[in-house]
Design a protein around this motif. Structure first.
Motif, PDB file in Angstrom:
ATOM      1  N   PRO A 337      74.228  26.157  99.237  1.00 14.39           N
ATOM      2  CA  PRO A 337      74.690  25.932  97.856  1.00 14.39           C
ATOM      3  C   PRO A 337      74.087  26.882  96.837  1.00 14.39           C
ATOM      4  O   PRO A 337      74.663  27.083  95.772  1.00 14.39           O
ATOM      5  CB  PRO A 337      74.263  24.476  97.583  1.00 14.39           C
ATOM      6  N   GLN A 338      72.939  27.490  97.150  1.00 18.66           N
ATOM      7  CA  GLN A 338      72.300  28.368  96.168  1.00 18.66           C
ATOM      8  C   GLN A 338      72.870  29.782  96.191  1.00 18.66           C
ATOM      9  O   GLN A 338      72.629  30.564  95.265  1.00 18.66           O
ATOM     10  CB  GLN A 338      70.779  28.424  96.403  1.00 18.66           C
ATOM     11  N   TYR A 339      73.630  30.133  97.230  1.00 16.41           N
ATOM     12  CA  TYR A 339      74.105  31.512  97.360  1.00 16.41           C
ATOM     13  C   TYR A 339      75.157  31.922  96.326  1.00 16.41           C
ATOM     14  O   TYR A 339      75.116  33.052  95.827  1.00 16.41           O
ATOM     15  CB  TYR A 339      74.639  31.753  98.770  1.00 16.41           C
ATOM     16  N   PRO A 340      76.147  31.089  96.003  1.00 23.25           N
ATOM     17  CA  PRO A 340      77.172  31.540  95.052  1.00 23.25           C
ATOM     18  C   PRO A 340      76.628  32.005  93.718  1.00 23.25           C
ATOM     19  O   PRO A 340      77.224  32.856  93.057  1.00 23.25           O
ATOM     20  CB  PRO A 340      78.063  30.298  94.895  1.00 23.25           C
ATOM     21  N   ARG A 341      75.468  31.496  93.316  1.00 16.88           N
ATOM     22  CA  ARG A 341      74.924  31.864  92.001  1.00 16.88           C
ATOM     23  C   ARG A 341      74.649  33.357  91.879  1.00 16.88           C
ATOM     24  O   ARG A 341      74.837  33.944  90.824  1.00 16.88           O
ATOM     25  CB  ARG A 341      73.649  31.065  91.741  1.00 16.88           C
ATOM     26  N   PHE A 342      74.194  33.955  92.986  1.00 12.75           N
ATOM     27  CA  PHE A 342      73.938  35.396  92.901  1.00 12.75           C
ATOM     28  C   PHE A 342      75.017  36.217  93.585  1.00 12.75           C
ATOM     29  O   PHE A 342      75.205  37.393  93.255  1.00 12.75           O
ATOM     30  CB  PHE A 342      72.567  35.744  93.506  1.00 12.75           C
ATOM     31  N   ALA A 343      75.748  35.604  94.514  1.00 11.81           N
ATOM     32  CA  ALA A 343      76.777  36.355  95.230  1.00 11.81           C
ATOM     33  C   ALA A 343      77.899  36.793  94.295  1.00 11.81           C
ATOM     34  O   ALA A 343      78.477  37.871  94.460  1.00 11.81           O
ATOM     35  CB  ALA A 343      77.342  35.527  96.386  1.00 11.81           C
ATOM     36  N   ALA A 350      85.509  34.751  95.235  1.00 13.88           N
ATOM     37  CA  ALA A 350      85.690  33.307  95.388  1.00 13.88           C
ATOM     38  C   ALA A 350      84.936  32.821  96.617  1.00 13.88           C
ATOM     39  O   ALA A 350      84.680  33.586  97.552  1.00 13.88           O
ATOM     40  CB  ALA A 350      87.173  32.964  95.498  1.00 13.88           C
ATOM     41  N   PHE A 351      84.605  31.519  96.601  1.00 15.35           N
ATOM     42  CA  PHE A 351      83.822  30.931  97.675  1.00 15.35           C
ATOM     43  C   PHE A 351      84.455  29.620  98.115  1.00 15.35           C
ATOM     44  O   PHE A 351      85.217  29.004  97.372  1.00 15.35           O
ATOM     45  CB  PHE A 351      82.401  30.614  97.218  1.00 15.35           C
ATOM     46  N   ILE A 352      84.068  29.186  99.290  1.00 11.56           N
ATOM     47  CA  ILE A 352      84.362  27.822  99.706  1.00 11.56           C
ATOM     48  C   ILE A 352      83.189  27.344 100.547  1.00 11.56           C
ATOM     49  O   ILE A 352      82.650  28.090 101.362  1.00 11.56           O
ATOM     50  CB  ILE A 352      85.691  27.730 100.493  1.00 11.56           C
ATOM     51  N   ASN A 353      82.766  26.125 100.305  1.00  9.80           N
ATOM     52  CA  ASN A 353      81.648  25.540 101.029  1.00  9.80           C
ATOM     53  C   ASN A 353      82.190  24.496 101.999  1.00  9.80           C
ATOM     54  O   ASN A 353      82.654  23.431 101.570  1.00  9.80           O
ATOM     55  CB  ASN A 353      80.659  24.887 100.051  1.00  9.80           C
ATOM     56  N   PRO A 354      82.155  24.751 103.309  1.00  8.79           N
ATOM     57  CA  PRO A 354      82.693  23.793 104.282  1.00  8.79           C
ATOM     58  C   PRO A 354      82.056  22.423 104.181  1.00  8.79           C
ATOM     59  O   PRO A 354      82.717  21.403 104.377  1.00  8.79           O
ATOM     60  CB  PRO A 354      82.390  24.450 105.637  1.00  8.79           C
ATOM     61  N   ARG A 355      80.754  22.404 103.876  1.00  5.75           N
ATOM     62  CA  ARG A 355      80.087  21.111 103.763  1.00  5.75           C
ATOM     63  C   ARG A 355      80.685  20.295 102.624  1.00  5.75           C
ATOM     64  O   ARG A 355      80.941  19.094 102.757  1.00  5.75           O
ATOM     65  CB  ARG A 355      78.587  21.302 103.524  1.00  5.75           C
ATOM     66  N   THR A 356      80.931  20.940 101.484  1.00  6.98           N
ATOM     67  CA  THR A 356      81.498  20.237 100.335  1.00  6.98           C
ATOM     68  C   THR A 356      82.870  19.672 100.664  1.00  6.98           C
ATOM     69  O   THR A 356      83.201  18.540 100.284  1.00  6.98           O
ATOM     70  CB  THR A 356      81.603  21.184  99.127  1.00  6.98           C
TER      71      THR A 356
END
Length: 458
Positions: A337-343, A350-356
């Motif tokens: 979850p912390q990666y999108p902030r700097f990515a 755009a991102f997608i988090n499978p866990r979410t």
């Protein structure tokens, strides 16, 4: 409510974290003692060390008095067996299982999960859930997030607000006058890293990430107002030919739109499986982080790159590299979850988090009342909720202007049969309507109360 979760990995821990915060009695089982200890140390939940399919372990976890079993270990067979044991021995009322192998999910074997065979009430396939969400994102590349409700009649899109946005610095209440036929509601924004529910008196500003509820047939129009009406890609490169990569490629093949798909996979065995199972897509054995491999699959001419490997760093860095080599847009699968902030600062679109995605699907079946859909936003900072209004709902019967819904909650759309209604002061919610609501995390319980089944249900 008592819930047992078998599996303390990313998905199991995420579900336990969410439910324990809401005061639900949670017990987590895992064969990894370190993961069990993490649950005990960081969550308001019990941790049991052992195999989630073993009767003695389930008994220790309190299966006799449990209302629900959620089996989300990495092994399909363990999850299925846990559901069978929970049903046959402990008569647990509701059983949810994560099943990843697509062969189990083939329509011709659908009877396998009947109550008389393998009694599983809800099957969750992360690969399918994530893959379908990726395909929706590809259909509307201008949106950085898409959630659909009520058979896709209404969608909630997240879209970046830029300086060229046509509705920037305009009070939201004026949008109806400017665009009288527009079926869209700005529910909230992510501003300076914080979620904020919007009122009709406020305006969007550059740098916001807006959350908009919109009738499906007007998604392209809304994206156009934000200056983000982009065409779906016709040439796609996928980094990673695992379950999700192959699923997306197969669906793009089946769409009949002639989309050119190329996959890059650094595991020879998986690359061979992809090459044999896909009909028109081209699979290249190699590392998506190597420039020569990306050039080999003509990344310069691709409209979109999808980083879908099992490694977050590879997905992020290969997406950045693809853009530097000329790819028009990129998309990364990110679990941390912390990666999108700097990515995003690095150039990932755009991102997608499978866990979410998986946690949101499970929450739909845990929620009480007539809540049909739940989707967590921005690592749980807010939620989108689809609920059915019953006669007992406090929202039914009066104009919306007469309700003091309070801060942190915003109604986005109302669905009545085939009709989509945008909320305003004169609108009355009727029994049987489906309502899409955005709520900050602290107000989720209040939304559940608004759509309660009866006064004594809660």
């Amino acid at each position: 409510m008592r819930v047992i979760i078998s599996g303390a990995g990313q998905v199991g821990y995420g579900i336990a974290e969410k439910l324990s915060i809401e005061g639900i009695e949670v017990t987590v089982i895992d064969s990894n003692a370190d993961l069990v200890q993490r649950v005990r140390d960081t969550l308001d939940a019990r941790g049991v060390h052992g195999h989630g399919s073993h009767p003695d372990v389930l008994a220790q976890a309190g299966a006799k008095d449990a209302d629900m079993l959620i089996a989300v270990t990495q092994v399909d067979e363990v999850n299925m067996t846990a559901c069978q044991v929970a049903h046959s021995i402990f008569e647990v009322p509701t059983r949810i299982a994560r099943i990843r192998s697509q062969t189990y999910l083939s329509p011709e074997w659908a009877n396998l999960f009947a109550r008389d065979h393998l009694p599983i009430d809800v099957i969750i396939s992360p690969e399918i859930e994530v893959g379908d969400l990726i395909l929706k994102r590809m259909a509307y590349p201008g949106a950085s997030e898409i959630v659909s409700f009520e058979d896709d009649k209404v969608m909630v899109i997240a879209v970046d607000v830029r300086e060229d946005c046509a509705v920037i610095n305009t009070p939201l209440r004026h949008l109806t006058d400017l665009f009288p036929n527009l079926q869209a509601t700005v529910m909230g924004v992510r501003r300076n890293g914080q979620m904020h529910v919007m009122s009709s008196r406020e305006s969007l500003i550059a740098g916001d990430q807006a959350l908009v509820a919109v009738a499906k047939d007007q998604v392209s129009r809304v994206l156009g107002l934000f200056g983000r009406d982009e065409q779906p890609p016709s040439r796609v490169v996928i980094g990673g030919a695992g379950n999700i990569g192959r699923y997306v490629a197969r669906k793009l093949e089946e769409s009949g739109e002639g989309i050119n798909v190329r996959l890059v996979e650094n595991n020879r065995h998986i690359a061979q499986i992809a090459a044999e199972s896909l009909k028109r897509s081209i699979t290249v054995f190699g590392d998506a982080l190597q420039e020569d491999i990306l050039r080999e699959v003509d990344i310069r001419d691709a409209q979109m790159y999808l980083g879908l490997t099992n490694d977050d760093e590879t997905n992020i860095l290969s997406s950045v590299l693809a853009s530097e080599l000329g790819c028009k847009a990129n998309f990364a699968l990110v679990n941390q979850p912390q990666y999108p902030r700097f990515a995003r600062r690095l150039g990932v679109d755009a991102f997608i988090n499978p866990r979410t995605v998986t946690v949101s699907k499970v929450l739909r079946h845990v929620r009480r009342g007539r809540v049909r859909g739940v989707y967590s936003l921005f690592d749980g900072a807010a939620e989108l909720i689809e609920a059915e209004a019953l006669d007992t709902s406090t929202l039914v019967g009066k104009p919306l202007r007469e309700f003091n819904i309070g801060p942190g909650i915003r109604i986005g759309a109302i669905m009545r049969g085939d009709e989509v209604i945008m909320p305003h002061g004169n609108v009355r919610i009727e029994a049987g309507d489906f309502v899409v609501v955005m709520a900050l995390a602290a107000q989720v319980r209040q939304v559940e109360q608004m759509f309660r089944v009866s006064l004594d249900f809660f």
